[in-house]
Structure formats: structure tokens, C-alpha cells
Design a protein around this motif. Structure first.
Motif, mmCIF file in Angstrom:
data_model
loop_
_atom_site.group_PDB
_atom_site.id
_atom_site.type_symbol
_atom_site.label_atom_id
_atom_site.label_comp_id
_atom_site.label_asym_id
_atom_site.label_seq_id
_atom_site.Cartn_x
_atom_site.Cartn_y
_atom_site.Cartn_z
ATOM 1 N N GLU A 113 0.812 -1.222 0.000
ATOM 2 C CA GLU A 113 0.000 0.000 0.000
ATOM 3 C C GLU A 113 0.842 1.267 0.000
ATOM 4 O O GLU A 113 0.309 2.369 -0.037
ATOM 5 N N GLU A 114 2.163 1.089 0.051
ATOM 6 C CA GLU A 114 3.033 2.272 0.088
ATOM 7 C C GLU A 114 2.946 3.083 -1.194
ATOM 8 O O GLU A 114 3.004 4.310 -1.173
ATOM 9 N N ARG A 115 2.808 2.416 -2.301
ATOM 10 C CA ARG A 115 2.740 3.087 -3.610
ATOM 11 C C ARG A 115 1.654 2.446 -4.454
ATOM 12 O O ARG A 115 1.467 1.228 -4.419
ATOM 13 N N GLU A 116 0.979 3.259 -5.236
ATOM 14 C CA GLU A 116 0.004 2.725 -6.176
ATOM 15 C C GLU A 116 0.732 2.220 -7.412
ATOM 16 O O GLU A 116 1.632 2.868 -7.932
ATOM 17 N N ALA A 117 0.339 1.053 -7.857
ATOM 18 C CA ALA A 117 0.992 0.440 -9.019
ATOM 19 C C ALA A 117 0.753 1.275 -10.268
ATOM 20 O O ALA A 117 -0.295 1.935 -10.400
ATOM 21 N N PRO A 118 1.708 1.278 -11.197
ATOM 22 C CA PRO A 118 1.514 2.040 -12.437
ATOM 23 C C PRO A 118 0.358 1.485 -13.259
ATOM 24 O O PRO A 118 0.107 0.281 -13.267
ATOM 25 N N LYS A 119 -0.315 2.368 -13.960
ATOM 26 C CA LYS A 119 -1.399 1.957 -14.847
ATOM 27 C C LYS A 119 -0.843 1.666 -16.238
ATOM 28 O O LYS A 119 0.004 2.404 -16.736
ATOM 29 N N ILE A 120 -1.328 0.594 -16.826
ATOM 30 C CA ILE A 120 -0.868 0.191 -18.148
ATOM 31 C C ILE A 120 -1.894 0.655 -19.177
ATOM 32 O O ILE A 120 -3.060 0.254 -19.137
ATOM 33 N N LEU A 121 -1.447 1.529 -20.061
ATOM 34 C CA LEU A 121 -2.315 2.070 -21.114
ATOM 35 C C LEU A 121 -1.906 1.426 -22.434
ATOM 36 O O LEU A 121 -0.921 1.838 -23.052
ATOM 37 N N ALA A 122 -2.624 0.397 -22.831
ATOM 38 C CA ALA A 122 -2.288 -0.340 -24.050
ATOM 39 C C ALA A 122 -3.132 0.169 -25.214
ATOM 40 O O ALA A 122 -4.350 0.310 -25.094
ATOM 41 N N LYS A 123 -2.480 0.445 -26.314
ATOM 42 C CA LYS A 123 -3.171 0.922 -27.512
ATOM 43 C C LYS A 123 -3.034 -0.120 -28.615
ATOM 44 O O LYS A 123 -1.938 -0.600 -28.895
ATOM 45 N N ASN A 124 -4.155 -0.435 -29.227
ATOM 46 C CA ASN A 124 -4.174 -1.448 -30.279
ATOM 47 C C ASN A 124 -3.958 -0.768 -31.635
ATOM 48 O O ASN A 124 -4.903 -0.370 -32.310
ATOM 49 N N PHE A 125 -2.710 -0.623 -32.020
ATOM 50 C CA PHE A 125 -2.387 0.024 -33.285
ATOM 51 C C PHE A 125 -2.699 -0.905 -34.447
ATOM 52 O O PHE A 125 -2.464 -2.110 -34.385
ATOM 53 N N THR A 126 -3.210 -0.322 -35.511
ATOM 54 C CA THR A 126 -3.398 -1.070 -36.752
ATOM 55 C C THR A 126 -2.027 -1.338 -37.371
ATOM 56 O O THR A 126 -1.177 -0.449 -37.428
ATOM 57 N N SER A 127 -1.818 -2.565 -37.821
ATOM 58 C CA SER A 127 -0.530 -2.911 -38.413
ATOM 59 C C SER A 127 -0.275 -2.083 -39.663
ATOM 60 O O SER A 127 -1.167 -1.860 -40.481
ATOM 61 N N LEU A 128 0.955 -1.614 -39.813
ATOM 62 C CA LEU A 128 1.358 -0.840 -40.987
ATOM 63 C C LEU A 128 2.111 -1.700 -41.993
ATOM 64 O O LEU A 128 2.756 -1.171 -42.907
ATOM 65 N N GLN A 129 1.998 -3.004 -41.851
ATOM 66 C CA GLN A 129 2.577 -3.906 -42.850
ATOM 67 C C GLN A 129 1.833 -3.725 -44.158
ATOM 68 O O GLN A 129 0.610 -3.701 -44.195
ATOM 69 N N LEU A 130 2.544 -3.602 -45.251
ATOM 70 C CA LEU A 130 1.951 -3.183 -46.517
ATOM 71 C C LEU A 130 1.240 -4.304 -47.270
ATOM 72 O O LEU A 130 0.529 -4.025 -48.232
ATOM 73 N N LYS A 131 1.415 -5.550 -46.851
ATOM 74 C CA LYS A 131 0.813 -6.671 -47.576
ATOM 75 C C LYS A 131 0.155 -7.629 -46.600
ATOM 76 O O LYS A 131 0.495 -7.698 -45.423
ATOM 77 N N HIS A 132 -0.818 -8.404 -47.143
ATOM 78 C CA HIS A 132 -1.469 -9.442 -46.358
ATOM 79 C C HIS A 132 -0.457 -10.494 -45.921
ATOM 80 O O HIS A 132 -0.310 -10.818 -44.750
ATOM 81 N N THR A 133 0.202 -11.061 -46.880
ATOM 82 C CA THR A 133 1.200 -12.100 -46.647
ATOM 83 C C THR A 133 2.541 -11.632 -47.175
ATOM 84 O O THR A 133 2.608 -10.831 -48.123
ATOM 85 N N VAL A 134 3.592 -12.131 -46.560
ATOM 86 C CA VAL A 134 4.940 -11.688 -46.916
ATOM 87 C C VAL A 134 5.755 -12.883 -47.368
ATOM 88 O O VAL A 134 5.835 -13.898 -46.668
ATOM 89 N N ARG A 135 6.344 -12.775 -48.541
ATOM 90 C CA ARG A 135 7.268 -13.787 -49.041
ATOM 91 C C ARG A 135 8.667 -13.197 -49.068
ATOM 92 O O ARG A 135 8.866 -12.093 -49.563
ATOM 93 N N GLY A 136 9.598 -13.957 -48.563
ATOM 94 C CA GLY A 136 10.970 -13.443 -48.520
ATOM 95 C C GLY A 136 11.158 -12.538 -47.315
ATOM 96 O O GLY A 136 10.600 -12.751 -46.241
ATOM 97 N N SER A 137 11.925 -11.481 -47.501
ATOM 98 C CA SER A 137 12.265 -10.579 -46.407
ATOM 99 C C SER A 137 11.049 -9.783 -45.952
ATOM 100 O O SER A 137 10.285 -9.257 -46.764
ATOM 101 N N HIS A 138 10.874 -9.670 -44.636
ATOM 102 C CA HIS A 138 9.786 -8.865 -44.083
ATOM 103 C C HIS A 138 10.007 -7.393 -44.353
ATOM 104 O O HIS A 138 9.048 -6.609 -44.318
ATOM 105 N N ASP A 139 11.253 -6.998 -44.600
ATOM 106 C CA ASP A 139 11.522 -5.594 -44.872
ATOM 107 C C ASP A 139 10.853 -5.125 -46.159
ATOM 108 O O ASP A 139 10.609 -3.930 -46.334
ATOM 109 N N GLU A 140 10.540 -6.038 -47.057
ATOM 110 C CA GLU A 140 9.856 -5.656 -48.288
ATOM 111 C C GLU A 140 8.428 -5.202 -48.013
ATOM 112 O O GLU A 140 7.827 -4.507 -48.816
ATOM 113 N N ALA A 141 7.887 -5.611 -46.866
ATOM 114 C CA ALA A 141 6.518 -5.233 -46.523
ATOM 115 C C ALA A 141 6.467 -4.080 -45.533
ATOM 116 O O ALA A 141 5.402 -3.739 -45.032
#
Length: 854
Positions: A637-665
Motif C-alpha cells: 500500500e506504500e505506492r500505487e501500481a503504475p497503470k498500463i495504457l495499451a493501444k491497439n495500433f493497426t498494423s502498418l505492414q503493406l501486404k497481407h502475406t509476406v514472401r521473402g524478407s519482411h523488410d519488403e513489406a
């Protein structure tokens, strides 16, 4: 005289014999030799007998030589027998007698031959209380054997671990006093201190924190969780009852071996598993393995006790026991002369002892390992003398020595060994003062100090903390935008903090655990944040995890271990992302380090009415929730625990599926405009489809950092349009008024401006770093920051140019002003922390050290 011819070979033989044996050969034999060589020599009888006589003389001489050689050989053999084995063999025999097992004998022989008098042997002890006879007398005997064979014995005084375990009320000075008391006990037993060193872990780990914990993290990375679990018998725990902290103990003990540069690990059989872990690690990394010399674990004095116990005073003889204590304990000791099956297989006996012993008789153990371990010892019962343990044991089993006789002689011998210790602490002023002080403390009620031990970073305002992503091979725009969006959401009355977890990245094995590469990643990540979101970064305080840890290394790691004590492996498993399986010890360590970070960052702000906040993505929510739970458990009770603020970001991956290097997407900060354009052209983007549209998601992410989007169309497709509303973009795209090609082109233009500016900043920064390092080229450029196309020509302003130099120690960036290169930076080298400033008038980015007031 009758003449006859001889064959060639006998004639030649006679010639050789004559020339060897007869010193004065007459001319007649010379003529004979000449004739024999022509195969036509007539030979009379006198000549033949003379040749035969010469041959006989040769045979006599050869027999005499043979006898002389045999005599010489016998003399040398007798000499060797009298002298004994070689020095190397004698040293090996002496050292080998210390261990019940040696891994491996051949390695020990090679070590003694190679290093002779320069090898190091190590053992450790925690100065937390009493010393029993095995740790006192038995250890002193073994130490003297090792040093007599040429070794230097290093004792690792584990006072830091005693502090971590709250021994002596968590008072380090009291713990050190107990350590000095134990050293005095050894001195009194006759331990040869001339080649013994005592290293205090609290001093060594604090002074060399980076080396020690860097080694520990490497062992964790290389070790599977299943392998570490096999070692946990050293804590007396079975696998199904392990806490997360107990995974760390074998890692730290293996680290001790390499930190001390030990050639030989001379610990008990109960520590064998963790010593073998160190050898397995050597196989993985290709370094020389330490020899493991495991000594016998003496039985407890009670029936079924596989080893002595400090918590049970009647399980062993202790070094401060009185003669009456010794009498009582030995008289009551378990002492079977025949096997008792109901007792034999108790208390982890198989794991504590490598040699099968059906009797498990502690009196025999004391006889063999305390008394007969001393060279030349003779055991006397009445008028009978015994020069070996086996003789005494056989006499006992045959009824020639009774149990009372055996125990009576043991009491006499043990008291004779303890008498010098008693005398030392009665007469030596220093030793007496230590013992009196410890006895006084034992009368007190020593409790651990209140509060939570942790590294401490204090803030005037409530912290709003964002953790940077773990270092990787490429710098993705999506990672930069995610962090900027989280920082932008900081409440006005909070202090926005960006935390760079470089040590945890090292523990997780990011970038192949290359310190330089990890540091470079975060330097350029900062540079990208300022370039892409300069206004968002205004007022943000940046903390490097390295600075937090190295400012208070002892407190930080105690907090990590304390957090681990409060959670089990199942909680660790649940905190991992869904796609990650708990396979390696480094995963446990990384999550506990994150808990240590949260304890350091969220427990020091002055406004106790508000809780700190940690902003993160949905994917990392589990690990921060575990850290918050552990924070609450430790602080109560000495300190209140930190609050976790989670944000559900939309993925910025450019393709549905990735073949080869992920950097291409993914779009990278190092991409040139042409590559940006190509990646966006290939991005999935169906007309009017707002459900899954990576370019539309990218537009939304950019909008949160820098609002506005300008669309340029050919005249045949409409006019230019500037969007001031994100909703308007959605509406136009859903209706088809904004075509995917136009949206992609507008985004490509906006992102290309960012990447071109970043690449210019990057190249200018690296040129300055190369100049500071005295390098002539930029061949040291990290792969993660380069692409196939390296065209960037924009110059960097003098203000930004100055602030791209790394700061060591870190400074507050808002203090930077003026043209040119500040004097404070002129000698700086690109080491760890780097301050980056977009434009001094527009940005007030602060990169601070916990050493400085925040």
C-alpha cells in the motif's frame, strides 16, 4: 699345413671382429683380408684359429657390455623408486585427492603441466551465520592441498547474495563482519593464507557491473530453460516448485566462475550440476572449460541426513562448539555397522553423493574425510594403530572396534582439531572482538529494513513512460510512428519519458547481442524520432537503461531478483506475447529486468496521489501488466501500481502475406525515395476498401504525428487537393473519389521527404563520429542503416550537426545553443548515449542521466 678355402661371409666377419677387438693387427691379417676380399685366399689352420680367437674375444666383450647396461638400468630404476613420482604426478595426486569426482582427470593433468604454479581454484561462501566442521576443517585441508600443489585459492565471499537474502538484517557491514569472522576461523585451523585470496562480491559486482552482468546475460541467452532447471537442485528445489528468481541463481553461479577466471571449480558435489552448466556453456562458445573438482558432502549426524544443515544445530559439529557440545553430538550420532534399507535412500542421497554407500554412517564420514584426509594421520584405539580408513572400517565391521570406542576416539580427535580455534578466539584481540560483536548481534532482533530495494529515478511530475522497441536489423517507420503516437498521448501534467532498453535487448539476443550495433540502433532511433516528430519530442526526457543500471547496479539487480521471487514460471509464460514460447532462460531474465525498470521508474515521483503510467502496444501489454503486479506486491500500500495504457495500433505492414524478407513489406527510414515509391505501389489497397487498407492506416498514423495530406493528380483526373481532416480522407476513399494510386503517391511524397532528411542527418552524424574516432572512411556503417541506394545530399544545419554528436556523460539537450560545435562535444566519442536535436528553437529534447537531477 693343410690349405682350404673359406666362404666370403666368415672371412669378412673375421676381418670385422679383428678390427674391433684386436688393437694391434699384424701385416699377416692385412694380407689375409686382402686375399679374402679376392675370394681366392688360401687359409692355413693357424690363420683360422687366430680369427676364431678374435671372434671369441668379441663375444666376451659384448656379454660384458650387456651386463654393465643391465646394472645401470637396475640402478636407475632403484633411484626412481627411492625418489618417487615426478613433481607433476605428485601435484596431480595431491589435488585429485580433494575430489570425489573430477571432470576431467586428463584436463587437470594438462592444467598442472601447462600452468604449474599459476593456476586458480575457486570456491564461494555466504557469510550468513555459523561454520560447520566440513566448511571449516575439511575445507582448510582441501585448500592446503591445492596451494601445496601450486594453485592459488580464491574465495568468492558472497556478501552481496547475503544482502540480497536479508541476512544479518540486510546490513552489509554486519555481513562483512561475519565474513571476517569466518576468515579468522580458517586462519586458526591452519589454513595456509599465503596463497589464498578473498574477493568480496559486493565490491566486485558493483565495480565491474557491466562485465559481470554482461557475462550473466550471455549465459542466459545460450542456455535453454530445461537446461537451467536441471541445476536447481543447488537451491534444494524440485522443478515443479521453481520461482522465476531460482532460474537466475544457476546463471549467476556459473557467471562467478568466468568472472573470477577460475581454472578449477572446487565446490561440493551438491554444486556439480551448475559447474557442469559452465562447462556446457564453454562448449557452446568455444572457450577452455574449467576443471570441476567436487568434494564429498559429509552426512548429517542424524539418521537419513544426506548432508549437514546449518539450520539444525545437532546435524553437525560447528567450529564454535564446546567440548561438551562435541561429546553430546557424537555420542548421539547415527552409527550403523550394517545396512538399514529404511534409512539408506532418503534426503536426496543419490544427488548429494556420487559413490554408493550402503551404510551412510556419519561417524565413518568424519573419520575418513576429517581425520584421514590429513597426510600421515594414524588412528589409535588402545594399543592398536591404523594407518588407513579402510583398516578402521574393517575393524569396526569385524567387531574389533566397538561403537563406543569409535565415538570416544572421534570426540578426542575432533576436540584436538577445534582447540586451536577456541584458543585463537580467546587470545587474539582481533578475533575475540569479532566473535564478541557477532554474539551481541545475535541477541538483537535483526529484521530487514523497511522499503523496497531498487534503482531510483526521481521525477518532479508523475511519469508517463514509453519503452522503445527492442533493437533490430532495420529501422522501421512503423516503430517510429508507434512510439511518437504513444508519447503524444501523454497528459499535460505528466512527464513524458522515453526509455531505451539497451541491456534488455542485449539479454534477448537482439542484433546477435552486439553491444555496438544495439547502441547504434537506439542512437539512430532517437535521430528518427526527432526528424519525424520534432514537436512531439519537445520536453520528452530520454533515459538509457544502461545509465539507470550502472548508476545503482546493486540495487537494480536486487530488485530484479526480488521481483523474480514473487512470481513463478507460469506467470512468466502467460506474460509473453501469444506467438512466443518460453524456451530460454534469457526470456525469464528479460521480463524480470523489465520489472526492475518499472520499479526504478515508477516508484520515485513526488506526487503520491497519482500513479505512474506506462503506454505500450497491445502486443506488449502482458509483460507490463506482470511488472505492474510485481510492483504492487513489493510496494504493497506504500505506492500505487503504475497503470498500463495499451493501444491497439493497426498494423502498418503493406501486404497481407509476406514472401521473402519482411523488410519488403515495411517502410524503412533508410529507404531512398525510389524504394519508398516501389513499396507503396505494391502495397495492398483495394478501391473503396476501408476494412483492410495499409496505405489508409499509414495515413492515419502519420496524421497523428503531423496532420495534413496533399494529393497531386494529373489534370485529367482532377485537381490538387489538400486534406485538413482525416475523416474527409476516409470519406473520399470509401466513395472512390480518392483513388488508391493518388493516396499512395501522396504518402510516397510525404514519407520520402522524411527518409531523405533522415538519411542526410544519418550520414552527417556518422561522418562526425568517424572524425571523432579518427576514421578515414565510413566503412563501419551498421548494416541496419544502409540500403542498396545511398543517394542523400542534403546538408545538416550547424545546430543539428552539433547535437548529433553523442554525449558521454549525457547532458540536457536544451542547454545546447549557438553556431558551430560546442566545446563540451569537441572531444566526445560515440559511445553510448546520443542527443539529437531537430532545431534548437523548436525542440527541447532532454537526454538525461539518473546521476543528474531530473
Amino acid at each position: 699345413m693343410t690349405n682350404f678355402r673359406v666362404m666370403d661371409s666368415p672371412a669378412l666377419l673375421g676381418q670385422e671382429l679383428l678390427s674391433t677387438v684386436v688393437s694391434n693387427v699384424s701385416s699377416k691379417f692385412a694380407d689375409l683380408s686382402s686375399k679374402a676380399s679376392a675370394h681366392q685366399a688360401p687359409f692355413n689352420v693357424a690363420d683360422f684359429y687366430l680369427v676364431a680367437l678374435a671372434g671369441f674375444a668379441y663375444l666376451v666383450r659384448r656379454q660384458r657390455v650387456k651386463q654393465l647396461l643391465e646394472k645401470k638400468s637396475q640402478e636407475e630404476s632403484l633411484k626412481r623408486k627411492n625418489v618417487g613420482p615426478s613433481k607433476e604426478e605428485a601435484a596431480f595426486t595431491l589435488v585429485r585427492s580433494v575430489g570425489e569426482e573430477c571432470q576431467a582427470d586428463q584436463e587437470l593433468r594438462g592444467l598442472l603441466k601447462m600452468k604449474k604454479n599459476s593456476w586458480t581454484v575457486y570456491d564461494g561462501f555466504e557469510p550468513s551465520g555459523r561454520m560447520h566442521i566440513a566448511q571449516g576443517i575439511f575445507k582448510a585441508i582441501n585448500v592446503n592441498k591445492c596451494t601445496a600443489a601450486g594453485g592459488t585459492f580464491v574465495f568468492w565471499v558472497a556478501d552481496w547474495f547475503a544482502l540480497m537474502n536479508d541476512k544479518m538484517g540486510g546490513d552489509l557491514q554486519k555481513i562483512k563482519t561475519v565474513g571476517h569472522y569466518l576468515i579468522e576461523v580458517w586462519r586458526a585451523t591452519g589454513m595456509d593464507m599465503s596463497k589464498v585470496k578473498f574477493l568480496w562480491s559486493s565490491d566486485q559486482i558493483t565495480e565491474h557491473a557491466e562485465d559481470y552482468w554482461g557475462q550473466a546475460m550471455d549465459i542466459a541467452r545460450k542456455s535453454t530453460l530445461a537446461r537451467i532447471k536441471k541445476c536447481c537442485q543447488i537451491m534444494g528445489r524440485k522443478e515443479d516448485a521453481l520461482t522465476a528468481a531460482q532460474i537466475m541463481y544457476p546463471i549467476m553461479q556459473a557467471t562467478d566462475i568466468f568472472f573470477l577466471k577460475a581454472d578449477v571449480c572446487q565446490l561440493g558435489v551438491d554444486q556439480r550440476k551448475v559447474n557442469m552448466l559452465a562447462r556446457d556453456y564453454c562448449d557452446l562458445v568455444g572457450r577452455r572449460k574449467p576443471v570441476v573438482l567436487s568434494h564429498h558432502m559429509l552426512y548429517g549426524l542424524k539418521a537419513g541426513q544426506a548432508k549437514m544443515s546449518k539450520s539444525d544445530p545437532d546435524s553437525a559439529i560447528f567450529m564454535e562448539d564446546t567440548p561438551e557440545d562435541v561429546e553430546r553430538k557424537i555420542r548421539n550420532a547415527y552409527c550403523p555397522f550394517t545396512p538399514e534399507d529404511s534409512i539408506v535412500h532418503q534426503a536426496h542421497a543419490e544427488e548429494m553423493h556420487l559413490v554408493k554407500d550402503e551404510l551412510m554412517n556419519p561417524c565413518f564420514d568424519y573419520l575418513r574425510y576429517i581425520l584421514f584426509s590429513r597426510p600421515g594421520y594414524v588412528f589409535r584405539v588402545g594399543a592398536k594403530s591404523y594407518s588407513s580408513f579402510e583398516e578402521v572400517k574393517e575393524a569396526c565391521l569385524d567387531g574389533l572396534i566397538t561403537e563406543d570406542q569409535l565415538k570416544g576416539r572421534l570426540i578426542e580427535e575432533i576436540n584436538s582439531l577445534l582447540d586451536p580455534v577456541r584458543k585463537h578466539f580467546a587470545e587474539d584481540p582481533t578475533a575475540k572482538q569479532l566473535l564478541d560483536q557477532i554474539r551481541e548481534w545475535k541477541k538483537e532482533s535483526m529484521t530487514a529494513p523497511a522499503g523496497v530495494t531498487r534503482a531510483q529515478v526521481d521525477f518532479d511530475r508523475v511519469p508517463y513512460i514509453v519503452f522503445a522497441p527492442f533493437a533490430q536489423e532495420t529501422l522501421r517507420i512503423s516503430d517510429v510512428l508507434d512510439v511518437l503516437r504513444l508519447l503524444k498521448a501523454s497528459p499535460d501534467d505528466h512527464q513524458a519519458v522515453l526509455y531505451l532498453p539497451d541491456w534488455t535487448a542485449l539479454a534477448k539476443g537482439c542484433l546477435e547481442s552486439n553491444k555496438t550495433a544495439i547502441s547504434e540502433y537506439y542512437k539512430f532511433f532517437l535521430l528518427a524520432l526527432v526528424r519525424v516528430g520534432g514537436e512531439v519530442m519537445a520536453g520528452v526526457k530520454v533515459l538509457w537503461q544502461t545509465e539507470v543500471i550502472l548508476t545503482s547496479p546493486s540495487e537494480y539487480w536486487i530488485s530484479v531478483i526480488n521481483a523474480g521471487r514473487k512470481c513463478n514460471l507460469e506467470q512468466i509464460r502467460q506474460a509473453l506475447p501469444e506467438e512466443e514460447h518460453l524456451d530460454h532462460a534469457s526470456q525469464v531474465l528479460a521480463l524480470l529486468m523489465q520489472a526492475g525498470d518499472v520499479l526504478a521508474l515508477c516508484g520515485g515521483h513526488k506526487n503520491h496521489t497519482l500513479s505512474a503510467k506506462i503506454a505500450c502496444s497491445e502486443g506488449s501489454k502482458g509483460s507490463f501488466e506482470l511488472a505492474s503486479t510485481l510492483f504492487s506486491t513489493l510496494f504493497g500500500e506504500e505506492r500505487e501500481a503504475p497503470k498500463i495504457l495499451a493501444k491497439n495500433f493497426t498494423s502498418l505492414q503493406l501486404k497481407h502475406t509476406v514472401r521473402g524478407s519482411h523488410d519488403e513489406a515495411h517502410l524503412l527510414l533508410a529507404d531512398c525515395p525510389e524504394i519508398v515509391q516501389k513499396k507503396l505501389q505494391k502495397a495492398f489497397c483495394d478501391p473503396k476498401n476501408t476494412t483492410f487498407c495499409p496505405p489508409l492506416a499509414l495515413a492515419e498514423a502519420l496524421w497523428e504525428v503531423e496532420p495534413g495530406l496533399h494529393v497531386v493528380r494529373p489534370a485529367t483526373y482532377g485537381k490538387e487537393q489538400h486534406y485538413d481532416s482525416l475523416a474527409e480522407i476516409h470519406t473520399d476513399f470509401a466513395s472512390g473519389h480518392l483513388h488508391p494510386a493518388d493516396l499512395k503517391a501522396a504518402l510516397a511524397s510525404k514519407i520520402a521527404n522524411m527518409t531523405v532528411a533522415f538519411r542526410a542527418d544519418r550520414d552527417s552524424a556518422m561522418a562526425l563520429w568517424a572524425e571523432a574516432d579518427g576514421l578515414q572512411t565510413l566503412d563501419h556503417r551498421p548494416p541496419l542503416l544502409s540500403t542498396k541506394d545511398e543517394s542523400s545530399t542534403q546538408p545538416l544545419s550547424s545546430e543539428s550537426r552539433a547535437c548529433l554528436l553523442p554525449l558521454n556523460p549525457p547532458l540536457v539537450c536544451s542547454d545546447v545553443a549557438g553556431e558551430g560545435l560546442p566545446e563540451a562535444f569537441s572531444t566526445a566519442r560515440p559511445s553510448l548515449a546520443v542527443a539529437t536535436l531537430f532545431v534548437e528553437k523548436h525542440v527541447s529534447l532532454q537526454i538525461s542521466s539518473p546521476r543528474d537531477p531530473i
